[in-house]
Design an enzyme around this catalytic site. Sequence first.
Site, PDB file in Angstrom:
ATOM      1  N   LYS A   1      -7.265   8.225  -0.559  1.00 44.63           N
ATOM      2  CA  LYS A   1      -8.762   8.601   0.071  1.00 44.63           C
ATOM      3  C   LYS A   1      -9.107  10.088  -0.379  1.00 44.63           C
ATOM      4  CE  LYS A   1      -7.666   6.525   4.631  1.00 44.63           C
ATOM      5  NZ  LYS A   1      -6.229   6.126   4.312  1.00 44.63           N
TER       6      LYS A   1
ATOM      7  N   ARG B   1       2.510  -0.861  10.950  1.00 41.40           N
ATOM      8  CA  ARG B   1       3.565  -0.861  12.044  1.00 41.40           C
ATOM      9  C   ARG B   1       3.888  -2.095  12.597  1.00 41.40           C
ATOM     10  NH1 ARG B   1       0.780   4.381  14.541  1.00 41.40           N
ATOM     11  NH2 ARG B   1      -0.895   3.455  13.292  1.00 41.40           N
TER      12      ARG B   1
ATOM     13  N   LYS C   1       0.927  -1.028  -0.122  1.00 45.60           N
ATOM     14  CA  LYS C   1       0.000   0.018   0.040  1.00 45.60           C
ATOM     15  C   LYS C   1       0.861   1.258  -0.091  1.00 45.60           C
ATOM     16  CE  LYS C   1      -2.452   1.732   3.625  1.00 45.60           C
ATOM     17  NZ  LYS C   1      -2.297   3.217   3.708  1.00 45.60           N
TER      18      LYS C   1
ATOM     19  N   ASP D   1      -3.659   4.402  -1.825  1.00 47.05           N
ATOM     20  CA  ASP D   1      -4.605   4.749  -0.707  1.00 47.05           C
ATOM     21  C   ASP D   1      -4.670   6.427  -0.353  1.00 47.05           C
ATOM     22  OD1 ASP D   1      -6.227   4.994   1.682  1.00 47.05           O
ATOM     23  OD2 ASP D   1      -4.484   4.252   2.972  1.00 47.05           O
TER      24      ASP D   1
ATOM     25  N   ASP E   1     -13.680  15.149  -2.468  1.00 53.54           N
ATOM     26  CA  ASP E   1     -13.887  16.480  -2.867  1.00 53.54           C
ATOM     27  C   ASP E   1     -15.280  16.652  -3.887  1.00 53.54           C
ATOM     28  OD1 ASP E   1     -13.491  19.178  -4.070  1.00 53.54           O
ATOM     29  OD2 ASP E   1     -11.165  18.740  -3.828  1.00 53.54           O
TER      30      ASP E   1
ATOM     31  N   THR F   1     -10.616   3.871  11.031  1.00 50.62           N
ATOM     32  CA  THR F   1     -10.485   3.036  12.169  1.00 50.62           C
ATOM     33  C   THR F   1      -9.977   3.639  13.492  1.00 50.62           C
ATOM     34  OG1 THR F   1      -8.436   2.224  11.106  1.00 50.62           O
ATOM     35  CG2 THR F   1     -10.374   0.869  11.089  1.00 50.62           C
TER      36      THR F   1
HETATM   37  O1  C5P Z   1       0.239   1.067  11.192  1.00 49.70           O
HETATM   38  P1  C5P Z   1      -1.033   0.622  10.782  1.00 49.70           P
HETATM   39  O2  C5P Z   1      -1.411  -1.044  10.912  1.00 49.70           O
HETATM   40  O3  C5P Z   1      -1.997   1.325  12.067  1.00 49.70           O
HETATM   41  O4  C5P Z   1      -1.331   1.316   9.429  1.00 49.70           O
HETATM   42  C1  C5P Z   1      -2.754   1.321   8.873  1.00 49.70           C
HETATM   43  C2  C5P Z   1      -2.595   1.793   7.402  1.00 49.70           C
HETATM   44  O5  C5P Z   1      -3.998   1.840   6.898  1.00 49.70           O
HETATM   45  C3  C5P Z   1      -2.181   3.394   7.395  1.00 49.70           C
HETATM   46  O6  C5P Z   1      -1.491   3.322   6.120  1.00 49.70           O
HETATM   47  C4  C5P Z   1      -3.465   4.115   7.431  1.00 49.70           C
HETATM   48  O7  C5P Z   1      -3.399   5.311   6.437  1.00 49.70           O
HETATM   49  C5  C5P Z   1      -4.278   3.150   6.802  1.00 49.70           C
HETATM   50  N1  C5P Z   1      -5.813   3.347   7.093  1.00 49.70           N
HETATM   51  C6  C5P Z   1      -6.160   3.244   8.313  1.00 49.70           C
HETATM   52  N2  C5P Z   1      -7.673   3.348   8.407  1.00 49.70           N
HETATM   53  C7  C5P Z   1      -8.466   3.597   7.267  1.00 49.70           C
HETATM   54  C8  C5P Z   1      -7.897   3.637   6.153  1.00 49.70           C
HETATM   55  C9  C5P Z   1      -6.499   3.301   5.768  1.00 49.70           C
HETATM   56  O8  C5P Z   1      -5.675   3.046   9.121  1.00 49.70           O
HETATM   57  N3  C5P Z   1      -9.946   3.581   7.460  1.00 49.70           N
END
Ligand code: C5P
Length: 231
Positions: free
Chosen positions: A63, A211, A34, A61, A66, A119
Amino acid sequence: MPQNNPICVALDTPDVAKARALARAVKSHVGMLKIGLEFFYANGAAGYEAVAAEGVPIFLDLKLHDIPNTVAQGLTSLLKLSPAPVITNIHAGGGLDMMKAAKDAVGDKVKLIAVTILTSLSDENIWAAGFDTRKTDEHALNLAKLTHQAGLDGVVCSPLDLAAIRKELPRDFLTVVPGIRLADAATHDQKRVATPKAAVEAGANVLVIGRAITGATDPAKAAADIFASLK
Ligand code: C5P
């Protein structure tokens, strides 16, 4: 689309060399990579293409949120990327007309999905932001239904929203799921989380993991261990 491996690693870094090194390290253990805001704003199309050249399908990603015309034209510009991403996304909160214009712009060239409720947001957070008294899961399901009505391919949603989405929408509606945490691990800024296995069992097609893999001492091993935990 990953056939056998639902893991999609979030390459959240502004550094092209670091992203490519991570891509190389994990690519035999994941189905997708991603690229998000942090990387794309720093490196644009050239950075994207340098990572995509590693040969792993890309979820772009960005997002978009607009007015319909701007989102449609923005997506048209993104489709000039080579190779094109296999999935890209917009915000369902942009509304039905915006989502329809977006889908018209991309056709079948890329899977287009919509973010429902981030989330990182709790019930209290969305109430403070001025949404009505509904809870996050009701909002997420409502936005998923709107996304389906607009003809998009699926949603980005929390693992906690999967059960309702799977019950109410067709089984081929794609669910891309961040907020993935190993049992007992730090949640960081995420609030509505689940383990990889729980998310897959609840019906996730793609697990977006940042992460827990990129912050590990050995990202390849972390990805392989997560894949093994799904069995
Ligand atoms: O590090 P972590 O596992 O929390 O990363 C989650 C990834 O998913 C990040 O790149 C974040 O931008 C993306 N994301 C998210 N929640 C969403 C959409 C995308 O955490 N609703």
